[in-house]
Write an enzyme that holds these catalytic residues in place. Sequence first.
Site, PDB file in Angstrom:
ATOM      1  N   ASP A   6       0.876  -1.175   0.000  1.00  0.00           N
ATOM      2  CA  ASP A   6       0.000   0.000   0.000  1.00  0.00           C
ATOM      3  C   ASP A   6       0.910   1.220   0.000  1.00  0.00           C
ATOM      4  OD1 ASP A   6      -2.377   1.517   0.135  1.00  0.00           O
ATOM      5  OD2 ASP A   6      -2.194   1.724   2.293  1.00  0.00           O
ATOM      6  N   GLY A  39      -3.321   9.124  -3.823  1.00  0.00           N
ATOM      7  CA  GLY A  39      -4.556   9.647  -4.414  1.00  0.00           C
ATOM      8  C   GLY A  39      -4.399  10.878  -5.277  1.00  0.00           C
ATOM      9  N   CYS A  69      -4.272  -1.899  -1.888  1.00  0.00           N
ATOM     10  CA  CYS A  69      -4.323  -0.499  -2.313  1.00  0.00           C
ATOM     11  C   CYS A  69      -5.260  -0.401  -3.504  1.00  0.00           C
ATOM     12  CB  CYS A  69      -2.915  -0.039  -2.700  1.00  0.00           C
ATOM     13  SG  CYS A  69      -2.928   1.544  -3.571  1.00  0.00           S
ATOM     14  N   CYS A 178     -10.946   2.912  -0.256  1.00  0.00           N
ATOM     15  CA  CYS A 178      -9.539   3.171   0.046  1.00  0.00           C
ATOM     16  C   CYS A 178      -9.265   2.443   1.355  1.00  0.00           C
ATOM     17  CB  CYS A 178      -9.279   4.666   0.208  1.00  0.00           C
ATOM     18  SG  CYS A 178      -7.653   5.044   0.909  1.00  0.00           S
ATOM     19  N   HIS A 180      -7.267   2.913   3.691  1.00  0.00           N
ATOM     20  CA  HIS A 180      -7.038   3.720   4.902  1.00  0.00           C
ATOM     21  C   HIS A 180      -8.347   3.990   5.659  1.00  0.00           C
ATOM     22  CE1 HIS A 180      -3.100   4.685   3.153  1.00  0.00           C
ATOM     23  NE2 HIS A 180      -2.770   5.277   4.289  1.00  0.00           N
TER      24      HIS A 180
HETATM   25  N1  DGL Z   1      -4.780   3.097   0.696  1.00  0.00           N
HETATM   26  C1  DGL Z   1      -4.674   3.318  -0.715  1.00  0.00           C
HETATM   27  C2  DGL Z   1      -5.931   2.975  -1.448  1.00  0.00           C
HETATM   28  O1  DGL Z   1      -6.621   2.061  -1.054  1.00  0.00           O
HETATM   29  C3  DGL Z   1      -3.953   4.573  -1.157  1.00  0.00           C
HETATM   30  C4  DGL Z   1      -4.372   5.841  -0.502  1.00  0.00           C
HETATM   31  C5  DGL Z   1      -3.458   7.012  -0.815  1.00  0.00           C
HETATM   32  O2  DGL Z   1      -2.258   6.915  -0.594  1.00  0.00           O
HETATM   33  O3  DGL Z   1      -3.962   8.046  -1.293  1.00  0.00           O
HETATM   34  O4  DGL Z   1      -6.242   3.552  -2.465  1.00  0.00           O
END
Ligand code: DGL
Length: 257
Positions: A6, A39, A69, A178, A180
């Site tokens: 990720d 992103g 990710c 996402c 996160h």
């Molecule tokens: N966690 C990632 C996703 O699922 C990337 C988030 C990021 O770095 O903007 O897209």
Amino acid sequence: MLGLYDSGLGGLTVLAALRAAGVDQDVVYFADQAHVPYGDKSDAQLHGYLEENLALLGGLGVDAVVTACNTTCAVAERYGWPATPFPVLDLIATAGRSFVGTPHRRVAVVATVATVRSGAYARAIRAAAPQVEVAEVAAPSLVPIVERGEADSAVARTAVDAVVAQLGPDVDALVYGCTHYPLLDRWFAQALGPRIERIDPAVAQAAAAQRLVAQLDLTPGTSSTAYYTNGDAEAFETAVRRWTGDTAGRVSALVSR
Ligand code: DGL
């Protein structure tokens, strides 16, 4: 051995889902924190990171990669997956397939700007469930908050409230597009209330990973994880211990790229 990558901490939610599903394979987790957030990057940059992440995990000897990710999967859906000598489980494709037979009618996907720009989530969900209306909402403020270690703060709560305020009427499910965002689940739960289901694609991804492990007939592992970052290793270690409860996993720095 499985590889996960990720941009940072988000993929730890996929790792947690794997362990909760009983996947005992040893895991190599790579956080590309030199480039977080993904992103706001261009498709070309993201495709480059994807290639590098897969090559790095391949070099560490993984049998398969479980993508953790969404943003890189969204780019690969449009521009193709790099060729690899091992299988790669696409998180967005898995999430889409999980909508077969869904009772939901109006689904909101919250995701990064790059993921929303691609439209990959709407295509994946509607391929499985054409009757579903899908609205994609970009939430660029959330990843930096999580990466700064502020997921529990009032700032996080306000940011989530602002995202939820953008959802259309009659939404009956929200997808964490996402990885996160499940780390902010308490705020989403509060803002959405009990009538809107919160769907974390990591659950379907973990089930798919379990099937893949069986298919590949991989030797059972010891459920241990080695964590790598190309960012600040000390801060990453603190976050890993906090979010995973894993006190034994090795955390190592990789030279920034
Ligand atoms: N966690 C990632 C996703 O699922 C990337 C988030 C990021 O770095 O903007 O897209």
